[in-house]
Scaffold this active site. Structure first.
Site, mmCIF file in Angstrom:
data_model
loop_
_atom_site.group_PDB
_atom_site.id
_atom_site.type_symbol
_atom_site.label_atom_id
_atom_site.label_comp_id
_atom_site.label_asym_id
_atom_site.label_seq_id
_atom_site.Cartn_x
_atom_site.Cartn_y
_atom_site.Cartn_z
ATOM 1 N N HIS A 195 0.869 -1.178 0.000
ATOM 2 C CA HIS A 195 0.000 0.000 0.000
ATOM 3 C C HIS A 195 0.909 1.233 0.000
ATOM 4 C CE1 HIS A 195 -3.072 -2.838 1.193
ATOM 5 N NE2 HIS A 195 -3.988 -1.911 1.409
ATOM 6 N N GLU A 198 -1.988 6.107 -0.690
ATOM 7 C CA GLU A 198 -3.432 6.137 -0.371
ATOM 8 C C GLU A 198 -3.693 7.463 0.353
ATOM 9 O OE1 GLU A 198 -4.650 3.200 2.541
ATOM 10 O OE2 GLU A 198 -6.779 3.450 2.092
#
Ligand code: ADE
Ligand code: ZN
Length: 335
Positions: A195, A198
């Site tokens: 990730h 974001e």
């Protein structure tokens, strides 16, 4: 009810957290089965709490809800329910995040987490023909000194795990913390994802690429703040596993109509559509496609490209990719 072309098409889902697929009804049933006290009397009360100002607020509720997951059977039931639901959305390939580190501190054996989820994948392959596997996650806010021990615990399953991932609170927890474990996972032949971008800055995407050497980026939507990075992602064909409904629920974008998915697609990026934590964010993968298409005015060709990108970005061999793309062509011919 007739399905739209995108709903009916065979699809890959590459960004789903198995713990994030825990439906309120199952959460309550597991709380009762395992005698875990939770501060909610019914599913409506739980759903009413799904209102988040940011990623951190979501994660706190999400972690608290996971306290009901205790046994191998729980992880089997959780994974089985998600895969059955994905099958109803015509998902044929799933790469799912799972985070043993989120459960072992409660005394849940590492093997209970993995064996439960893997058995459900085996059964779903037989029952539904769904392929795929598990992305073993690391919690990025935990000390980097803990991460090698997580990988060591996973060693007995190393041939059954597809990839290493990185999740949790992004801001202040750069990918560079985890260079050593990513080196180890690469040596084991695992695929690599993380990730990044974001809530965090484009620099974290660059770090994930250059230091962790990931093959794709989970979310990545904040790349747009750096035109040079957008060009690089397009030129190098780095896929983004974008989760539109999640991004709206976590206030990354103020509304779906303001999401940058279409702009990124038009900039030549390999954008894919996924659900992240569907019960928390209001929809499984088909809902992510149809609501994004409606809000952003995606053409049929753009919707088809997003579905196609899912198979381009998947961690599968050339033969499986060729078959998946062939099946997509048969179900939804190129215009
Ligand atoms: N874990 C589950 N969902 C997540 C998200 N959207 N971002 C980071 N970590 C997560
Ligand atoms: Zn995620």
């Amino acid at each position: 009810m007739t399905l739209s072309a995108v709903e009916a098409a065979p699809k890959a889902e590459l960004h789903i957290h198995l713990e994030g697929s825990l439906e309120p009804d199952m959460l309550l049933a597991l709380a009762a089965r395992n005698q875990v006290a939770i501060p909610y009397a019914n599913a409506d009360q739980l759903r009413a709490a799904y209102d988040f100002a940011n990623l951190q607020e979501f994660l706190e509720l999400y972690w608290a809800g996971q306290s009901v997951l205790r046994t191998e059977r729980d992880f089997y039931d959780l994974t089985h329910a998600y895969l059955a639901r994905a099958h109803r959305d015509n998902v044929v390939h799933v790469e799912a995040h799972l985070l043993p580190q989120g459960h072992t501190p409660r005394g849940v054996p590492f093997g209970a987490v993995l064996d439960g989820a893997l058995a459900a994948f085996d059964d779903a392959r037989h029952a539904f023909g769904i392929t795929g596997g598990i992305i073993l996650g690391l919690n990025r806010h935990e000390s980097q000194d803990e991460a090698p021990a997580v990988l060591q615990s996973a060693e007995p399953w190393r041939d059954r795990i597809l990839a290493l991932g990185l999740e949790g609170p992004e801001k202040g927890n750069p990918p560079s913390k985890f260079t050593r474990v990513y080196d180890q996972a690469r040596d084991w032949g695992w695929h690599l994802t993380a990730h990044a971008g974001e809530e965090g800055p484009p620099d974290y995407i660059v770090e994930a690429l250059d230091m962790l050497k990931v093959e794709r980026i989970d979310h990545g939507v904040r790349c747009e703040q750096s035109p040079a990075l957008v060009r690089r992602l397009a030129e190098q064909g780095v896929p983004l596993t974008v989760c539109p409904l999640s991004n709206v629920m976590l206030k990354v974008f103020p509304a779906l109509a303001r999401h940058n998915l279409r702009r990124l697609l038009q900039a030549g990026l390999c954008v894919t559509v996924n659900s992240d934590d569907p019960p928390y964010f209001g929809g499984y993968v088909n809902a992510n496609y149809t609501q994004s298409a409606a809000a952003l005015g995606l053409s049929m060709a753009e919707q088809r490209r997003l579905v196609r990108n899912g198979f381009i970005a998947a961690f599968i061999d050339d033969e499986q990719r060729r078959r998946c793309l062939h099946d997509l062509d048969a179900a939804w011919p190129s215009p």
